[in-house]
Design a protein around this motif. Structure first.
Motif, PDB file in Angstrom:
ATOM      1  N   ARG A   1      12.025   7.182  -2.314  1.00 39.08           N
ATOM      2  CA  ARG A   1      11.630   7.071  -0.909  1.00 39.08           C
ATOM      3  C   ARG A   1      11.775   5.657  -0.355  1.00 39.08           C
ATOM      4  O   ARG A   1      12.373   5.451   0.707  1.00 39.08           O
ATOM      5  CB  ARG A   1      10.173   7.533  -0.755  1.00 39.08           C
ATOM      6  CG  ARG A   1       9.624   7.410   0.655  1.00 39.08           C
ATOM      7  CD  ARG A   1       8.153   7.785   0.705  1.00 39.08           C
ATOM      8  NE  ARG A   1       7.353   6.887  -0.114  1.00 39.08           N
ATOM      9  CZ  ARG A   1       6.027   6.972  -0.216  1.00 39.08           C
ATOM     10  NH1 ARG A   1       5.379   7.941   0.411  1.00 39.08           N
ATOM     11  NH2 ARG A   1       5.356   6.116  -0.965  1.00 39.08           N
ATOM     12  N   ASN A   2      11.226   4.675  -1.058  1.00 38.48           N
ATOM     13  CA  ASN A   2      11.273   3.307  -0.539  1.00 38.48           C
ATOM     14  C   ASN A   2      12.707   2.826  -0.366  1.00 38.48           C
ATOM     15  O   ASN A   2      13.062   2.212   0.642  1.00 38.48           O
ATOM     16  CB  ASN A   2      10.525   2.359  -1.479  1.00 38.48           C
ATOM     17  CG  ASN A   2       9.033   2.611  -1.485  1.00 38.48           C
ATOM     18  OD1 ASN A   2       8.531   3.465  -0.758  1.00 38.48           O
ATOM     19  ND2 ASN A   2       8.308   1.876  -2.308  1.00 38.48           N
ATOM     20  N   ASN A   3      13.537   3.090  -1.360  1.00 36.25           N
ATOM     21  CA  ASN A   3      14.930   2.652  -1.308  1.00 36.25           C
ATOM     22  C   ASN A   3      15.684   3.382  -0.205  1.00 36.25           C
ATOM     23  O   ASN A   3      16.499   2.781   0.507  1.00 36.25           O
ATOM     24  CB  ASN A   3      15.599   2.898  -2.658  1.00 36.25           C
ATOM     25  CG  ASN A   3      14.876   2.217  -3.804  1.00 36.25           C
ATOM     26  OD1 ASN A   3      13.681   2.397  -3.986  1.00 36.25           O
ATOM     27  ND2 ASN A   3      15.584   1.438  -4.596  1.00 36.25           N
ATOM     28  N   ARG A   4      15.418   4.680  -0.077  1.00 35.60           N
ATOM     29  CA  ARG A   4      16.114   5.482   0.933  1.00 35.60           C
ATOM     30  C   ARG A   4      15.749   5.029   2.348  1.00 35.60           C
ATOM     31  O   ARG A   4      16.629   4.842   3.199  1.00 35.60           O
ATOM     32  CB  ARG A   4      15.763   6.960   0.747  1.00 35.60           C
ATOM     33  CG  ARG A   4      16.448   7.881   1.749  1.00 35.60           C
ATOM     34  CD  ARG A   4      16.212   9.342   1.417  1.00 35.60           C
ATOM     35  NE  ARG A   4      14.812   9.719   1.523  1.00 35.60           N
ATOM     36  CZ  ARG A   4      14.019  10.008   0.499  1.00 35.60           C
ATOM     37  NH1 ARG A   4      14.485   9.954  -0.732  1.00 35.60           N
ATOM     38  NH2 ARG A   4      12.767  10.363   0.684  1.00 35.60           N
TER      39      ARG A   4
ATOM     40  N   SER B   1       4.663   0.661   1.498  1.00 34.69           N
ATOM     41  CA  SER B   1       4.847   0.956   0.080  1.00 34.69           C
ATOM     42  C   SER B   1       5.885   0.057  -0.565  1.00 34.69           C
ATOM     43  O   SER B   1       5.760  -0.314  -1.733  1.00 34.69           O
ATOM     44  CB  SER B   1       5.249   2.424  -0.093  1.00 34.69           C
ATOM     45  OG  SER B   1       5.458   2.736  -1.449  1.00 34.69           O
ATOM     46  N   LYS B   2       6.919  -0.310   0.183  1.00 34.39           N
ATOM     47  CA  LYS B   2       7.984  -1.108  -0.425  1.00 34.39           C
ATOM     48  C   LYS B   2       7.506  -2.505  -0.816  1.00 34.39           C
ATOM     49  O   LYS B   2       8.148  -3.169  -1.625  1.00 34.39           O
ATOM     50  CB  LYS B   2       9.187  -1.199   0.503  1.00 34.39           C
ATOM     51  CG  LYS B   2       8.980  -2.005   1.770  1.00 34.39           C
ATOM     52  CD  LYS B   2      10.257  -2.018   2.603  1.00 34.39           C
ATOM     53  CE  LYS B   2      10.109  -2.863   3.856  1.00 34.39           C
ATOM     54  NZ  LYS B   2      11.359  -2.859   4.661  1.00 34.39           N
ATOM     55  N   PHE B   3       6.374  -2.957  -0.252  1.00 37.95           N
ATOM     56  CA  PHE B   3       5.825  -4.244  -0.667  1.00 37.95           C
ATOM     57  C   PHE B   3       5.016  -4.115  -1.953  1.00 37.95           C
ATOM     58  O   PHE B   3       4.709  -5.106  -2.602  1.00 37.95           O
ATOM     59  CB  PHE B   3       4.952  -4.829   0.446  1.00 37.95           C
ATOM     60  CG  PHE B   3       5.727  -5.242   1.658  1.00 37.95           C
ATOM     61  CD1 PHE B   3       6.388  -6.458   1.693  1.00 37.95           C
ATOM     62  CD2 PHE B   3       5.824  -4.398   2.753  1.00 37.95           C
ATOM     63  CE1 PHE B   3       7.125  -6.832   2.795  1.00 37.95           C
ATOM     64  CE2 PHE B   3       6.552  -4.765   3.867  1.00 37.95           C
ATOM     65  CZ  PHE B   3       7.207  -5.987   3.891  1.00 37.95           C
ATOM     66  N   CYS B   4       4.679  -2.876  -2.301  1.00 34.81           N
ATOM     67  CA  CYS B   4       3.960  -2.608  -3.548  1.00 34.81           C
ATOM     68  C   CYS B   4       4.937  -2.229  -4.657  1.00 34.81           C
ATOM     69  O   CYS B   4       4.871  -2.759  -5.762  1.00 34.81           O
ATOM     70  CB  CYS B   4       2.952  -1.483  -3.308  1.00 34.81           C
ATOM     71  SG  CYS B   4       2.019  -0.977  -4.758  1.00 34.81           S
ATOM     72  N   ILE B   5       5.831  -1.297  -4.345  1.00 31.89           N
ATOM     73  CA  ILE B   5       6.880  -0.871  -5.272  1.00 31.89           C
ATOM     74  C   ILE B   5       8.187  -1.388  -4.688  1.00 31.89           C
ATOM     75  O   ILE B   5       8.865  -0.705  -3.931  1.00 31.89           O
ATOM     76  CB  ILE B   5       6.904   0.662  -5.431  1.00 31.89           C
ATOM     77  CG1 ILE B   5       5.505   1.185  -5.742  1.00 31.89           C
ATOM     78  CG2 ILE B   5       7.899   1.066  -6.507  1.00 31.89           C
ATOM     79  CD1 ILE B   5       4.944   0.709  -7.064  1.00 31.89           C
ATOM     80  N   GLN B   6       8.537  -2.617  -5.051  1.00 33.81           N
ATOM     81  CA  GLN B   6       9.606  -3.317  -4.345  1.00 33.81           C
ATOM     82  C   GLN B   6      10.984  -2.724  -4.643  1.00 33.81           C
ATOM     83  O   GLN B   6      11.245  -2.231  -5.738  1.00 33.81           O
ATOM     84  CB  GLN B   6       9.606  -4.809  -4.708  1.00 33.81           C
ATOM     85  CG  GLN B   6       8.335  -5.548  -4.342  1.00 33.81           C
ATOM     86  CD  GLN B   6       7.296  -5.533  -5.451  1.00 33.81           C
ATOM     87  OE1 GLN B   6       7.568  -5.105  -6.567  1.00 33.81           O
ATOM     88  NE2 GLN B   6       6.100  -5.994  -5.149  1.00 33.81           N
ATOM     89  N   THR B   7      11.836  -2.810  -3.645  1.00 34.21           N
ATOM     90  CA  THR B   7      13.223  -2.367  -3.756  1.00 34.21           C
ATOM     91  C   THR B   7      14.093  -3.540  -4.216  1.00 34.21           C
ATOM     92  O   THR B   7      13.630  -4.684  -4.256  1.00 34.21           O
ATOM     93  CB  THR B   7      13.715  -1.854  -2.393  1.00 34.21           C
ATOM     94  OG1 THR B   7      13.640  -2.931  -1.453  1.00 34.21           O
ATOM     95  CG2 THR B   7      12.849  -0.699  -1.901  1.00 34.21           C
ATOM     96  N   PRO B   8      15.366  -3.290  -4.523  1.00 32.48           N
ATOM     97  CA  PRO B   8      16.228  -4.393  -4.981  1.00 32.48           C
ATOM     98  C   PRO B   8      16.441  -5.500  -3.956  1.00 32.48           C
ATOM     99  O   PRO B   8      16.884  -6.590  -4.319  1.00 32.48           O
ATOM    100  CB  PRO B   8      17.555  -3.684  -5.293  1.00 32.48           C
ATOM    101  CG  PRO B   8      17.171  -2.291  -5.622  1.00 32.48           C
ATOM    102  CD  PRO B   8      16.029  -1.980  -4.704  1.00 32.48           C
TER     103      PRO B   8
ATOM    104  N   SER C   1       0.860  -1.173   0.000  1.00 33.94           N
ATOM    105  CA  SER C   1       0.000   0.000   0.000  1.00 33.94           C
ATOM    106  C   SER C   1       0.896   1.222   0.000  1.00 33.94           C
ATOM    107  O   SER C   1       2.059   1.151   0.410  1.00 33.94           O
ATOM    108  CB  SER C   1      -0.897   0.002   1.245  1.00 33.94           C
ATOM    109  OG  SER C   1      -1.467   1.269   1.467  1.00 33.94           O
ATOM    110  N   ASN C   2       0.389   2.337  -0.449  1.00 26.32           N
ATOM    111  CA  ASN C   2       1.180   3.569  -0.440  1.00 26.32           C
ATOM    112  C   ASN C   2       0.891   4.433   0.777  1.00 26.32           C
ATOM    113  O   ASN C   2       1.192   5.627   0.793  1.00 26.32           O
ATOM    114  CB  ASN C   2       0.923   4.363  -1.720  1.00 26.32           C
ATOM    115  CG  ASN C   2       1.522   3.683  -2.932  1.00 26.32           C
ATOM    116  OD1 ASN C   2       2.546   3.012  -2.824  1.00 26.32           O
ATOM    117  ND2 ASN C   2       0.882   3.823  -4.072  1.00 26.32           N
TER     118      ASN C   2
END
Length: 448
Positions: free
Chosen positions: A335-338, A39-46, A32-33
């Motif tokens: 944001r998610n990565n940071r 959010s990172k589970f929606c827009i996943q990081t590396p 979810s955002n």
């Protein structure tokens, strides 16, 4: 819709599906955002593995009789095939990967004979959307413009895209910017040669992939390097350009992509104890073993390089303090990565000081002033690592000026930035070479 084999191990979602009997398909995503943590589970990081949601969709697919689609870091066709072969879904959803390469499907099915530009999960695209800016992609800097059409993205495959009059072009620097410029120029039919003064190509790429989870960035380089190898661009290593060698080559145009160089420490370190080793982050990233496990290190600069250095050495047991003059660290990251990076280094005990200005460095201590004017004095540790913003390498431009040849400066050699700005520079300069000569001819005709 029919639900079967529902038991206590089947996700609650499957049980709820009973109430949605008009559904004709299920599209499985996650997160979810509402917050960075969700959010990172929606827009996943590396840090998320490829096909990260496939294991969650499999029990749902086994329990329902309608088609199931799943998303989640499906980066290349092999990922998609694995999802289907393992019975996790009937279809796959590809999102960010289509930003990176809008021709993903054509390449996957062999209709376009070129490598896929693989999404690196940097999430710049999502970050810009949340900030209500134009969509951008590090790997595909021309996204949303006419220049992402195949004849511009893969010009070597389209004879009609060739320049009417090929030019002799010299590219100084075989980093990401230089290789991208060479790829587009050669694809358009220009006669291109690349000179690199180092013994290997890639520029700062070996620094960019050094930190944990950063190997996903590698396709930024490999895609472009493979393409210029396929096209047959000549790359000469260990060649330091001079005015004489540039004149002897007689280029009609030069692309200066000589990158950047690290800046020295922004404060006086002459009064530090000899036991304190002062190093550049650029020297630590490719060789983290130079900072022994259990030692202490203070990192000056909390940008992406400084924080990735902290990530790399803290995972090896180094106790870090990061000193940053701005109010936040890792600026420039999505944001998610940071947030994930900050949480990771802080969990290992890394101390982060923001709005902090170094007032003095003496013996084994730093004196730092905070935003409220209070000062703090603390031990540096055995290592002082400098990770401040780099400076553009200006020598290439000076050589071209003295040689009297037309040139353009791209990437970090113009203004140190990120992959997005470097690749956008290189692509646009390469596409503009034809127009530069056309405009020059037109201007000459008007004045005669």
């Amino acid at each position: 819709m029919r639900v079967r084999n529902v038991n206590h191990k089947t996700p609650m979602l499957v049980q709820l599906i009973r109430h949605f009997r008009r559904a004709v398909a299920l599209d499985i995503s996650g997160g979810s955002n509402e917050s960075p943590q969700l959010s990172k589970f929606c827009i996943q990081t590396p840090s998320f593995p490829r096909r990260c949601l496939a294991s969650y969709s499999k029990p749902i697919k086994e329990a329902v009789s309608i088609p199931v689609l799943v998303a989640g870091r499906i980066v290349d066709p092999a990922d998609a095939e694995a999802v289907l072969a393992e019975g996790c879904a009937d279809f796959v959803s590809v999102g960010r990967a289509l930003y990176a390469d809008p021709h993903w499907c054509l390449k996957a099915f062999g209709q376009v004979k070129a490598p896929i530009r693989k999404c690196i999960a940097c999430n710049v695209c999502f970050e810009r959307l949340t900030l209500e800016k134009d969509v951008a992609c590090v790997h595909n800097p021309m996204i949303g413009t006419e220049f992402e059409a195949l004849e511009h993205a893969e010009p070597h495959l389209y004879p009609a895209a060739r320049a009417q009059r090929p030019r002799r072009v010299l590219v100084l620097g075989a980093g990401v910017s230089g290789v991208e410029a060479a790829r587009v120029l050669a694809g358009r039919g220009h006669r291109v040669e690349v000179w690199e003064k180092a013994s290997r190509p890639g520029g700062q790429m070996h620094l960019a992939v050094a930190a944990p989870d950063k190997l996903e960035v590698e396709p930024i380089w490999s895609y472009r390097w493979e393409e210029i190898q396929e096209i047959g661009v000549a790359v000469r290593m260990g060649v330091a350009a001079t005015v004489e060698s540039i004149r002897a080559f007689a280029p009609e145009f030069v692309v200066v992509a000589t990158g950047a160089q690290p800046r020295p420490c922004p404060f006086d370190t002459s009064r530090l104890d000899p036991d304190v080793t002062v190093m550049q982050a650029w020297d630590v990233l490719p060789a983290p073993e130079r900072i022994p496990a259990g030692s202490r290190a203070t990192i000056i600069g909390g940008g992406m390089v400084g924080m990735e250095t902290a990530d790399l050495v803290s995972v090896r047991g180094v106790h870090c303090t990061v000193v940053e003059t701005l109010s936040s660290v890792a600026n420039g990251m999505a944001r998610n990565n940071r947030m994930e990076l900050i949480e990771r280094v802080e969990a290992r005990g890394t101390r982060i000081l923001t709005r902090a200005t170094v007032l003095d460095a003496e013996a084994g201590h730093l004196e730092v002033e905070g935003a409220d004017g209070t000062t703090t004095r603390f031990d540096i540790g055995e290592f002082l690592i400098i990770a401040v913003s780099p400076a553009a390498e200006a020598q290439g431009a000076r050589l071209c000026e003295e040689a009297g040849v037309p040139f353009a400066v791209v990437g970090d050699a113009w203004r140190p930035g990120d992959f997005l700005s470097c690749l956008r520079d290189a692509w646009m300069v390469a596409l503009s070479v034809d127009h530069r000569f056309r405009d020059r001819v037109a201007a000459t005709a008007l004045t005669t």
